[in-house]
Design a protein around this motif. Structure first.
Motif, PDB file in Angstrom:
ATOM      1  N   THR A 198      45.497  48.078  43.613  1.00  0.00           N
ATOM      2  CA  THR A 198      45.379  47.884  42.160  1.00  0.00           C
ATOM      3  C   THR A 198      43.914  47.811  41.746  1.00  0.00           C
ATOM      4  N   ILE A 222      47.575  49.403  32.923  1.00  0.00           N
ATOM      5  CA  ILE A 222      47.889  48.000  33.177  1.00  0.00           C
ATOM      6  C   ILE A 222      47.643  47.220  31.890  1.00  0.00           C
ATOM      7  N   GLU A 251      42.477  51.289  41.745  1.00  0.00           N
ATOM      8  CA  GLU A 251      42.942  52.072  40.599  1.00  0.00           C
ATOM      9  C   GLU A 251      42.175  51.683  39.332  1.00  0.00           C
ATOM     10  N   ARG A 263      48.407  45.663  48.310  1.00  0.00           N
ATOM     11  CA  ARG A 263      48.754  45.980  46.921  1.00  0.00           C
ATOM     12  C   ARG A 263      47.639  45.556  45.977  1.00  0.00           C
ATOM     13  N   LYS A 264      47.074  44.392  46.237  1.00  0.00           N
ATOM     14  CA  LYS A 264      45.970  43.910  45.406  1.00  0.00           C
ATOM     15  C   LYS A 264      44.786  44.852  45.502  1.00  0.00           C
ATOM     16  N   THR A 323      46.288  41.672  33.049  1.00  0.00           N
ATOM     17  CA  THR A 323      46.186  42.032  34.465  1.00  0.00           C
ATOM     18  C   THR A 323      44.752  42.384  34.823  1.00  0.00           C
TER      19      THR A 323
END
Length: 200
Positions: free
Chosen positions: A11, A42, A14, A7-8, A46
């Motif tokens: 992100t 985001i 992205e 997931r990191k 973040t």
């Protein structure tokens, strides 16, 4: 990677895609961390959780390109002479079919153009290339039966990485109408020139 790490990484990629698009559209000076966060959907908080400055945010995208080239090299049969294998992998990486591949090259072109006037972007680009060179050495050692720390392996990794870097920079900052095939031709020519002394 475990789920959290995936997931990191997703992100980060992205954010990198958003940053690359903005750098290509506006240039480095006109792109802010806030704009990148907005494009990536985001919060600014973040963004700074993942990256120290705006220029750092494109590193995952540039590193992804380097990894793709190394993956292609790993797939070349071992009986192919090393300089030929390096050139083949470079050409395949730069002429890969598909919309994503085409877009990634346009982002790279925009980033390298923007880096001409931005020292921090040039630092990111240099860092990605240095890491790519470090990762390449074990691949070359495996192909040749040598040790990754051997001088010839290190020199070959440095030469191959420099060939890709210089070819991309020359293509990106040259004729804006030049296509990916032109970049591939530059890369293959540079690769053969710089790695010819290391033929096995």
């Amino acid at each position: 990677m475990n789920l959290t790490e995936r997931r990191k990484a997703a992100t980060q990629l992205e954010i990198a895609l958003a940053a690359a698009a903005l750098f290509a559209e506006r240039g480095a000076h006109a792109t802010t961390a806030e704009a990148i966060a907005d494009r990536a959907e985001i919060s600014l908080r973040t963004f700074y959780r993942y990256f120290r400055i705006k220029q750092d945010s494109v590193a995952p995208l540039l590193a992804f390109g380097a990894q793709r080239w190394q993956n292609l090299l790993a797939a070349v049969p071992y009986e192919v002479p090393l300089p030929d294998a390096l050139a083949q992998a470079a050409e395949e990486a730069m002429t890969e079919e598909g919309e994503v591949a085409a877009e990634s090259f346009e982002w790279t072109r925009g980033l390298l153009r923007a880096a001409e006037d931005d020292p921090a972007l040039r630092t990111v680009w240099a860092s990605v290339n240095q890491e790519s060179e470090r990762q390449l050495a074990p691949l070359l050692a495996e192909r040749t039966g040598a040790h990754a720390g051997d001088l010839e392996i290190r020199l070959t990794a440095a030469a191959a990485t420099a060939a890709i870097r210089v070819a991309l920079e020359t293509w990106a900052t040259g004729d804006p109408e030049a296509d990916r095939e032109a970049a591939a031709e530059l890369a293959v020519s540079s690769m053969r020139t710089l790695t010819a002394p290391f033929r096995h």
